[in-house]
Each structure stands twice: as C-alpha cells, then as structure tokens.
Design a protein around this motif. Structure first.
Motif, short mmCIF file in Angstrom:
data_model
loop_
_atom_site.label_atom_id
_atom_site.label_comp_id
_atom_site.label_asym_id
_atom_site.label_seq_id
_atom_site.Cartn_x
_atom_site.Cartn_y
_atom_site.Cartn_z
N CYS A 1 53.56 -31.36 0.81
CA CYS A 1 54.39 -32.11 -0.62
C CYS A 1 53.73 -31.50 -1.87
O CYS A 1 54.27 -31.79 -2.80
CB CYS A 1 54.39 -33.62 -0.49
SG CYS A 1 52.87 -34.16 -1.07
N CYS B 1 48.00 -31.13 -1.19
CA CYS B 1 48.79 -31.29 -0.09
C CYS B 1 49.47 -29.97 0.20
O CYS B 1 50.35 -29.85 -0.51
CB CYS B 1 49.51 -32.75 0.20
SG CYS B 1 50.46 -32.84 1.53
N CYS C 1 47.66 -37.45 3.51
CA CYS C 1 48.15 -37.32 2.33
C CYS C 1 48.94 -38.85 1.90
O CYS C 1 49.57 -39.12 2.68
CB CYS C 1 49.10 -36.42 2.02
SG CYS C 1 50.15 -36.35 0.59
N ASN D 1 50.80 -39.73 -0.27
CA ASN D 1 52.28 -39.23 -0.86
C ASN D 1 53.24 -39.01 0.57
O ASN D 1 54.21 -39.89 0.46
CB ASN D 1 52.43 -38.10 -1.86
CG ASN D 1 53.75 -38.07 -2.29
OD1 ASN D 1 54.35 -38.89 -2.95
ND2 ASN D 1 54.15 -36.83 -2.36
N CYS D 2 53.01 -38.36 1.41
CA CYS D 2 53.71 -37.81 2.48
C CYS D 2 53.37 -38.04 3.74
O CYS D 2 54.09 -38.13 4.60
CB CYS D 2 54.36 -36.35 2.07
SG CYS D 2 53.01 -35.15 2.48
ZN LIG Z 1 51.48 -34.78 0.82
#
Ligand SMILES: [Zn+2]
Length: 453
Positions: A27, A24, A10, A12-13
């Motif tokens: 997150c 995901c 992911c 983002n996280c």
């Molecule tokens: Zn994530």
C-alpha cells in the motif's frame, strides 16, 4: 512450551512480511509495518457438527438451480433493509464501520431488540448491565435478544452452540481474540483470524453475522483493509457529532447495489428512521432569507430536496476565503469563475461560504444551479421566492445542462409543495399534467434575470 513465532504485518493493509520494512510494498505507506506474535496450532475454532450444519452444498445441474429471489431476513428497519439491498442474506458476513461514538452499537442494538428472531449480541465493549440500561431506553421488553459479554472467539462459539441464534452481532471485531493467535486483540493477525473464524461459522450454518468495526479519522476501517476484502458487505455509518442526522451507506455489497442510502435521526432513546428525508433537510423557516436555495437531488434511488446556504461578504484580507461544508470546494471555485465571467459578478473580492444543511454531503452535479442561486441571492441580498427549487448542472460556458432522472426530481419537488422548478432547456421531460411550473432555462443569465431581475 509451544514455540512462539512472529511475523510482520502492515497495520494499514494487512500485508505480511517475514522481516521489518520501512515502507509497505503493497500500500506504499511508511512506518506501518509492526511485529506481531503469531502462533500456529491445529485449528479447531469452529467445528461443524451434525446439528449445526444446516446446509451442505453439493453440485447441481444448471437447470436444477432455483432462480427464486434468495430469501432475505427482514431487519424490520426500512433504512437498514434498503442499504443491505432488501434485508440480511443468510450466511452473509456484514461489516458495519464508523468512527467511535457515531452510534454503531446503538443502531445494531436497537435492530437486535426489535427482531422477532433469536439474536445474540456479543459485546466486548460494554458490560451486560450497561447494555441492559441502554436497551431499557430503546425497547425494554425484548424477548429474543441475548446479550453476551465475551471477547474470546472459542467461548463465543460455545455460547452460539448453546443459544442457536438466527443472527449474531459482534461489537466490535477489534475487541475479539482467538486462542490460536498470540498477539493482542485489535492487531492485524487477531482481526484476520477472528474474522476468518466467524466467516466459517456464518457460511457453514447459514447464519448472518454483523461485525462492528471502528474506523480511524482518515476514514479507513482501523488497520484492516483486509476486513473489507473478507466480508460480503461493508456498510459505513457516518455523521458529524454536531448534527443529529446519521447516514448509512454501503461501500461494498455482494448481494445488492451500493447506491442506496439510509438516513437516521439521533434521539434520546436511539435512532429514528427517516423515511422521508426531504422534510428534515429543508429548514422550516417561514420568513424569506437571502442566501438559501433548494435543490432537488438524488441519492441512491431516492430523490431528496436539500437546502443550500451561501454567505457572500467583502473579503477583509487580501485573499478571499472559500469555505464549503458538504460540497466539493473545487466545484465551488469553478462555479464562481463561471459567475465572474458570464454574469459579471465581482466575486474575486468576496469571501464565499457554502453549506449544505443537515450535515450531509452531496456529489450530485444537479445541485449546481441551486448553488449559484444561493450565492447570487446572498450577494444581492435578495431572497429567492418560497416554493422555487432547482435541478440542473452548470457548464463552464454558463450553459444550463440536463440532469439524469429529471422526472423523479420534479415529482419530488411537487410532492413537497414546491410551485416552480428550474431545469435545463435540453432536459427531456415525459411528465404530463404537473401542478408545479417547470421553467426551462438555457443559460444562467436567464435564471438570474428571472430571480433577481
Ligand atoms: Zn500496507
């Protein structure tokens, strides 16, 4: 041929998956999971050799552990020291995040150039010549700062062993790549691996490492939330390109408080530390203008005098406009509703614009009364007397509520030459013999009568 292996991360996280997923699960973001090439080999990234390991930890009896203040390296930058909680802790891994162009490299380069310790500034963003040109503008005769243009961690460690620096700066973590990972620089797996290698180096040699990390427009450190978990301290450098002021905050600090704030002014030759922020946040206008009011606020441990500007005008279209810069829009709407109800002002048919000067944003409820004063001053077109300032919260019933550390706010106002300050009647003040007149008010009507009566 080494066998290539892929994994899904992911962006983002940093959560890892064995196959692609649309959302995901960690997150809850959609479409953030991408495939990355990963190759695992036996790691030899940072090897401890006898001359580089300065400290090996062993168990100690509790009564043997020294409680002396841990030694910190002075960065010779008062604002930077303050936000770090008193300087750099040996072996700390610090992340400095901020939007591209805000001045992260400038800040760290100028600190590196002034340090009396041997500093290695590793740049994957600019060439040595480009950095030299910038360095010449800031501090031309620096003796302890080494510049290295390199992006491969294995080569960086080789140079570190040769130079033996006291502090390492990496500009930026997104440009680094390690030989042990196949995916591109800036990908989650590279960032994770390079950060882990640098952390191992920092901890094993007790050398502080500062990483620069670019953050995206939505304010997260690009991709890697994982970075924030791995490092000891997360600093954020903020500022609007349109303003000359930059704010340094601490979002996470294992070695100190996160309440502190550093302020800099962007100048041609670099960033100037602003050690007395109140002076710059108040415009030096000599004539009295309607629609401005001064609040005594507190950011971190420091009191700050800030100027609030309001503009109230007749709404041209049906729905009145509300616009704020540096202040919570919901809070403004609440204060407007209180004014409508308690002070009889017909603000429903007016546009209201509110601005905190200097491009900083303030959460402190103690600026409520100044916000109200600025709005009324603009609405009535009556300027507030010079030398008057405010430090109180306003409640839903129009009552003026006490604020924390009012003594400190009053002292700051007095120090800067203010002659009177409005506070809540219920605030306990322990100061004696102040030159500034302290007005204690119970309701906004009292203040309105005083100012515009
Ligand atoms: Zn994530």
């Amino acid at each position: 041929m080494p066998k290539t292996k892929t994994a899904y991360f992911c962006q983002n996280c940093g959560a890892q998956y064995s196959k692609w997923v649309g959302q995901c699960s960690s997150c809850k973001q959609w479409n953030t999971v991408v495939e990355e090439l990963v190759q695992k080999e036996e790691k030899q990234s940072w090897k401890t050799t006898s001359n580089t390991a300065k400290k090996v930890s062993k168990p100690l009896r509790v009564n043997e552990i020294s409680t002396d203040k841990e030694l910190r390296l002075n960065t010779f930058d008062l604002e930077f020291n303050r936000v770090l909680g008193g300087g750099l802790v040996p072996g700390a891994l610090v992340l400095l995040g901020g939007e591209p162009g805000v001045g992260k490299s400038t800040l760290l380069l100028q600190i590196a150039l002034k340090l009396p310790y041997r500093t290695l500034y590793v740049s994957g963003e600019e060439s040595q010549k480009q950095i030299k040109m910038r360095a010449d503008r800031i501090h031309p005769d620096s003796e302890n700062c080494y510049i290295l243009t390199e992006t491969k961690t294995q080569n960086i460690f080789r140079q570190i062993e040769a130079t033996e620096p006291d502090i390492v700066v990496i500009d930026s973590i997104q440009t680094l790549h390690s030989d042990y990972i196949e995916s591109a620089a800036g990908s989650i797996s590279q960032i994770r691996e390079c950060t882990a290698e640098l952390m191992k180096f920092a901890k094993e040699t007790n050398t502080p490492v500062i990483l620069i990390g670019h953050i995206t427009k939505d304010g997260s450190i690009a991709g890697p939330k994982i970075l924030e978990h791995m490092v000891d301290t997360v600093l954020q450098f903020e500022g609007d390109r349109n303003y000359v002021y930059r704010i340094l905050r601490s979002l996470k600090n294992r070695f100190g408080s996160t309440a502190e704030l550093g302020i800099y002014e962007m100048q041609g030759a670099g960033l100037r530390e602003v050690n007395n922020p109140s002076e710059i946040l108040i415009s030096k206008n000599e004539e009295k203008l309607s629609g401005t009011a001064i609040a005594s606020t507190i950011e971190g441990m420091r009191p700050l005098m800030i100027e609030i500007q309001a503009l109230v005008s007749t709404a041209v279209y049906g729905t009145p406009q509300r616009s704020t810069t540096g202040y919570n829009a919901k809070r403004l709407n609440m204060l407007l509703a209180v004014l409508e109800k308690r002070a009889g002002f017909k603000l429903g048919a007016k546009d209201v614009f509110l601005n905190i000067t200097g491009g900083i944003s303030v959460d402190d409820p103690a600026i409520d009364l100044a916000v109200i004063a600025a709005i009324l001053s603009s609405n009535e077109d009556i300027p507030i007397e010079k030398g008057v300032c405010f430090a109180a919260e306003v409640g839903l019933a129009g009552e003026i509520r006490p604020v924390q550390r009012v003594d400190q706010r009053i002292l700051e106002a007095e120090k800067l030459g203010f002659t009177s300050i409005y506070v809540s009647k219920n605030n306990k003040i322990s100061l004696k013999n102040t030159k500034i007149a302290v007005h204690k008010a119970a309701r906004i009507e009292d203040v309105v009568g005083d100012l515009f009566g």
